[in-house]
Design an enzyme around this catalytic site. Structure first.
Site, PDB file in Angstrom:
ATOM      1  N   GLU A   1      11.881  10.526  -6.019  1.00  0.00           N
ATOM      2  CA  GLU A   1      11.340  11.660  -6.745  1.00  0.00           C
ATOM      3  C   GLU A   1      11.015  12.810  -5.798  1.00  0.00           C
ATOM      4  O   GLU A   1      11.287  13.971  -6.088  1.00  0.00           O
ATOM      5  CB  GLU A   1      10.087  11.227  -7.512  1.00  0.00           C
ATOM      6  CG  GLU A   1       9.573  12.288  -8.446  1.00  0.00           C
ATOM      7  CD  GLU A   1       8.391  11.823  -9.270  1.00  0.00           C
ATOM      8  OE1 GLU A   1       7.829  12.650  -9.993  1.00  0.00           O
ATOM      9  OE2 GLU A   1       8.023  10.632  -9.177  1.00  0.00           O
TER      10      GLU A   1
ATOM     11  N   ARG B   1      10.119  -5.874  -4.653  1.00  0.00           N
ATOM     12  CA  ARG B   1       9.834  -6.766  -5.784  1.00  0.00           C
ATOM     13  C   ARG B   1      11.043  -7.568  -6.243  1.00  0.00           C
ATOM     14  O   ARG B   1      10.892  -8.615  -6.856  1.00  0.00           O
ATOM     15  CB  ARG B   1       9.202  -5.979  -6.925  1.00  0.00           C
ATOM     16  CG  ARG B   1       7.816  -5.492  -6.573  1.00  0.00           C
ATOM     17  CD  ARG B   1       7.161  -4.776  -7.746  1.00  0.00           C
ATOM     18  NE  ARG B   1       5.850  -4.303  -7.360  1.00  0.00           N
ATOM     19  CZ  ARG B   1       5.553  -3.035  -7.144  1.00  0.00           C
ATOM     20  NH1 ARG B   1       6.475  -2.103  -7.271  1.00  0.00           N
ATOM     21  NH2 ARG B   1       4.341  -2.687  -6.801  1.00  0.00           N
TER      22      ARG B   1
END
Length: 181
Positions: A107, A70
């Site tokens: 994560e 992005r």
């Protein structure tokens, strides 16, 4: 009616950011920049806000570096607006030529970012741009890559920051977020 203030532009952009509860998994509130990017006025305002911030805080910037994927939505746009060059930090195996790499933690697991060695000249002043600062792993890797090839990180600039994840604490450079959740 006159030009909108920066605060009004920011409020407009924020109103267009999508919010998806329990995506990609239960308990997560996903903030989606694509909702704002489908609105032409929000795109213009976002460009104005990001470019204005860089002009004020990093007037000597020479290169805008966007992160996969992005951040690519903003680096060419800002480089064009500011008259600088732009470069891309990509996921492993996506760039041709000689690259430098840094592994970073996610994560659940890890990933690798790469940068073409020739993309940044030693001493070149860089702003790194992305849509989101969450846990800080990808921006930490990006700053390491820029420094590895001799670039000077002036700032990491993001559209949104998730304050509760404290990603900013991992970074040893200036960080600016337009919107904080």
């Amino acid at each position: 009616m006159g030009e909108l203030s920066g605060a009004d532009k920011l409020d407009y952009v924020k109103s267009k950011i999508g919010e998806y509860v329990d995506f990609p998994k239960k308990g997560i509130v996903f903030r989606d920049i694509f909702g704002a990017l489908t609105d032409g006025k929000a795109c213009v305002y976002l460009r104005d806000l990001l470019a204005h911030h860089i002009r004020i805080t990093c007037p000597d910037v020479e290169l805008i570096v966007g992160l996969d994927s992005r951040g690519f939505l903003f680096n060419l746009l800002l480089a064009t607006e500011l008259g600088t060059g732009c470069a891309a930090i990509r996921k492993k195996g996506k760039l041709a030529g000689e690259v430098v790499a840094v592994e970073y933690q996610l994560e659940y697991g890890s990933d690798t970012f790469e940068l073409q060695r020739s993309a940044i000249k030693p001493g070149q002043r860089v702003v790194i741009v992305d849509d989101l600062l969450a846990t800080g792993g990808s921006l930490l890797a990006a700053t390491a890559l820029v420094r590895k090839v001799g670039g000077v990180v002036l700032e990491c600039l993001v559209v949104m920051e998730l304050l509760g994840l404290e990603g900013r604490k991992k970074l040893d450079c200036n960080v600016h977020a337009l919107i904080k959740y």
